[in-house]
Design a protein around this motif. Sequence first.
Motif, PDB file in Angstrom:
ATOM      1  N   VAL C   8      48.897  45.730  33.807  1.00 46.48           N
ATOM      2  CA  VAL C   8      48.940  45.677  35.274  1.00 46.48           C
ATOM      3  C   VAL C   8      50.333  46.045  35.784  1.00 46.48           C
ATOM      4  O   VAL C   8      50.498  46.860  36.681  1.00 46.48           O
ATOM      5  CB  VAL C   8      48.525  44.268  35.779  1.00 46.48           C
ATOM      6  N   CYS C  26      48.125  39.198  38.010  1.00 42.70           N
ATOM      7  CA  CYS C  26      47.392  39.424  36.765  1.00 42.70           C
ATOM      8  C   CYS C  26      46.197  38.492  36.639  1.00 42.70           C
ATOM      9  O   CYS C  26      45.186  38.832  36.013  1.00 42.70           O
ATOM     10  CB  CYS C  26      48.302  39.219  35.555  1.00 42.70           C
ATOM     11  N   ALA C  29      43.066  40.201  37.509  1.00 44.88           N
ATOM     12  CA  ALA C  29      42.781  41.521  36.922  1.00 44.88           C
ATOM     13  C   ALA C  29      41.959  41.436  35.651  1.00 44.88           C
ATOM     14  O   ALA C  29      42.031  40.456  34.915  1.00 44.88           O
ATOM     15  CB  ALA C  29      44.100  42.229  36.622  1.00 44.88           C
ATOM     16  N   ILE C 105      41.864  49.200  35.811  1.00 52.08           N
ATOM     17  CA  ILE C 105      42.033  47.767  35.990  1.00 52.08           C
ATOM     18  C   ILE C 105      41.234  47.414  37.244  1.00 52.08           C
ATOM     19  O   ILE C 105      41.444  48.026  38.293  1.00 52.08           O
ATOM     20  CB  ILE C 105      43.511  47.398  36.221  1.00 52.08           C
TER      21      ILE C 105
END
Lengths: 378, 275, 156
Positions: C8, C26, C29, C105
């Motif tokens: 990320v 994060c 994600a 992502i």
Amino acid sequence: MDNVDDSSVITREGLQCLLDALAERGYTVVGPTVRDEAIVYEELARIEALPAGWTDEQDGGHYRLKRRSDEALFGYAVGPHSWKRFLHPPKVSLWQATRHENELRFVPARDEPPRYAFIGVRACELAAIGIQDRVLMGDEYADPHYRSRREEAFLVALNCSEAGGTCFCDSMATGPDVKEGYDLVLTELLDDDNHLFLIRSGSEEGAEILAELPREPATETHQAAATAVVEKTRSQMGRSMPQIAIPALLMDNLEHPRWDEVADRCLSCSNCTMVCPTCFCTTVEDTSDLEGVTAERSRRWDSCFTSDFSYIHGGSVRNSTRSRYRQWMTHKLATWVDQFGTSGCVGCGRCITWCPVGIDITEEVRAIHDDVSSRDKE
Amino acid sequence: MSGDLMIPEPVRVLRRQQELATTWTLELESGPAGHRPFLPGQFNMLYIFGVGEVPISLSGDAGQTETLSHTVRAVGPVSNKLAALKPMDTVGLRGPFGVGWPMTAGEGADLLIVAGGLGLAPLRPAIYHVLRHRERYGRVILLYGTRSPDDILYAGQLEEWSKRPDVEVHITVDHAGGDWPGKIGVVPSLVPALDFDPEDAVAMVCGPEIMMRFTVNALRDAGVEDESIYLSMERNMKCALGHCGHCQFGSTFVCKDGPVLSFDRVRGLLSLKEF
Amino acid sequence: MKNIAQIVCEHPFFHGLDGEFCDLVCGCARNVRFNPGDYLFHEGGDADYLYLIRYGQVTLEIAVPGKPSVRFQTLHDGDLVGVSWVLPPYHWAYDARAITLTRAIAMDARCLRKKCDDDPVLGYDVLKRVLPILTSRLHATQMQILDVYGAPEQPE
């Protein structure tokens, strides 16, 4: 040549001898004459054709001939013509082409131009010729049509004895006194008793011709009288260009509201460009016969005020009158300097006189300048 | 130069090749003298008997002087006739004229060659030159944008160049159907992702004026100096000698000071309406 | 193998993001993969996810009745797909479809929005990353509307 001072005085008869001498040398003599209520440049044989006793009254959009109280031959300012109509004619045939089957042939137009002698070339006009020299034969792309006329031309210059209502050569530093670039230079000296011309050569050929004329050596009195004539003219300028850095002023104000104002008055008629002695733009015309065997290309004066002028596929770059006036004036007074080292304006005032609505280039510069400087002060 | 540069020379059409729906490339003989060298970016004036004359960029390889290539889009009376010429037909030719691409000034630098639509034609001689003298230049990045996949000029050559390890080719189109595997978007948006050193780059840009303006903005945003961005301008031209006045643009005549001009010479004027 | 945090934070969209913020985002994600032809989202759908392309090519398109879809932009490695998740009512304005194998992502938009709302400094940072993408898309659209390469309307 410059170190020989052959300053002399000649009479009206002497002036006729000058015309004769030039004709004898094969020159086509062209000078001012009255036609259609204006002083124009035409072929002359006799001094009687000169506008004796005439003057002109000039202002924005205004031109009238008036009688003078004397018989001066050059007692007026410039008219609608300039010498560019002879050196860079309104229409020139460039070539003819013939087509036979798939064969194309191009034949140069064989028009042997006359050798011109111009009588009465004012200081502003000499400056204008100098400018067109730079534009049309100043680099490796010299235009042969212009060059053949220009290199053969004999210039009889004239120190102005009369400034017009739209003249501003003094503020453009081009006149009213003739400085260089002539073969002979005249100053008309006229008082109650005498009608004389102070004459001096500026080239070898000028000196040769002057030597043939009936003349008297010029005295200090003549010289002083000639200086007085020019200084009187200098004091009579009808207009003046503001003494400021014009290129920067205009290029820094390309979106100034004044362009809209002038566009409201401008008719986009292109008169200013036609009478301007330095405007050089041309277009080409292609024609062919009905059988498709011969074709011709000619060149004629064009103007940045026409809609076709800036045409690229899709349309004209400059559609509005605002953009066309701005184009003309910024080129004349600003980008011309970058391109050719001098202003494109010589201060002759023709564009002001012959503008049907009297737009005054000096006033337009002043208006932008005054507005910008008043805002700077705030 | 000498003689009357307004008089064309008759030259024969050797080949005619269709490039796009309304675009053809004409290969002309190089004049009876057989030799008419030109520089990448220069143009010729092509005359059709009795109809008129138009400026057309040279689009072929300046390294060979046997023939002269011109890529023409049929849009007006003259270009329609030009595009319809057949082998052995004759046209009038004057040229070459103008100042071309900065092939010398670009030596040692990374080159960003950015073309839009038919703007690839005047840049093709520069590409030929660069490939011929590949060792003289750093990275060579070619960005090409056009309307749709059907409007990609010189598609075969672009394909060949993109296969070379020493040329980076990025093609993008404004619109595409479902079968187009490539990029969709406008050319300027390719610039930020290039990852190049703007201090050491020379950009050559040719395309419609709006595309050039947007591309210049992207290049300047990426840090390329105005003096290192070169554009090929288009204006009305009648003489190609700086005499007729039609192509005057600020302090330049596009025909003889250009058509290739560095951006610092037209800065401020290019985006000015109706200048 | 890189962990999701590295992936990320190394993605151009989040490049240079403060370390603490990075840990925060994060959490929203996960890695996803699309085969050629797979849709990332459809016009009108809820903008629940945004996608950061790591590898591949995605096209944005608008369906036209009776005609093939109009494709108006392609997005590639390093690009953000979708901006409708930023502002209410969080509905997609077009279709997004993978045209090659695409690895990305996926960020949970609700999760990211909540973190942005909770910490306006992070929210402002994220917004500053989205805005240039929006404006450049706007400029590109302007140029496409102009159809600059189209045939001139009038002849020479």
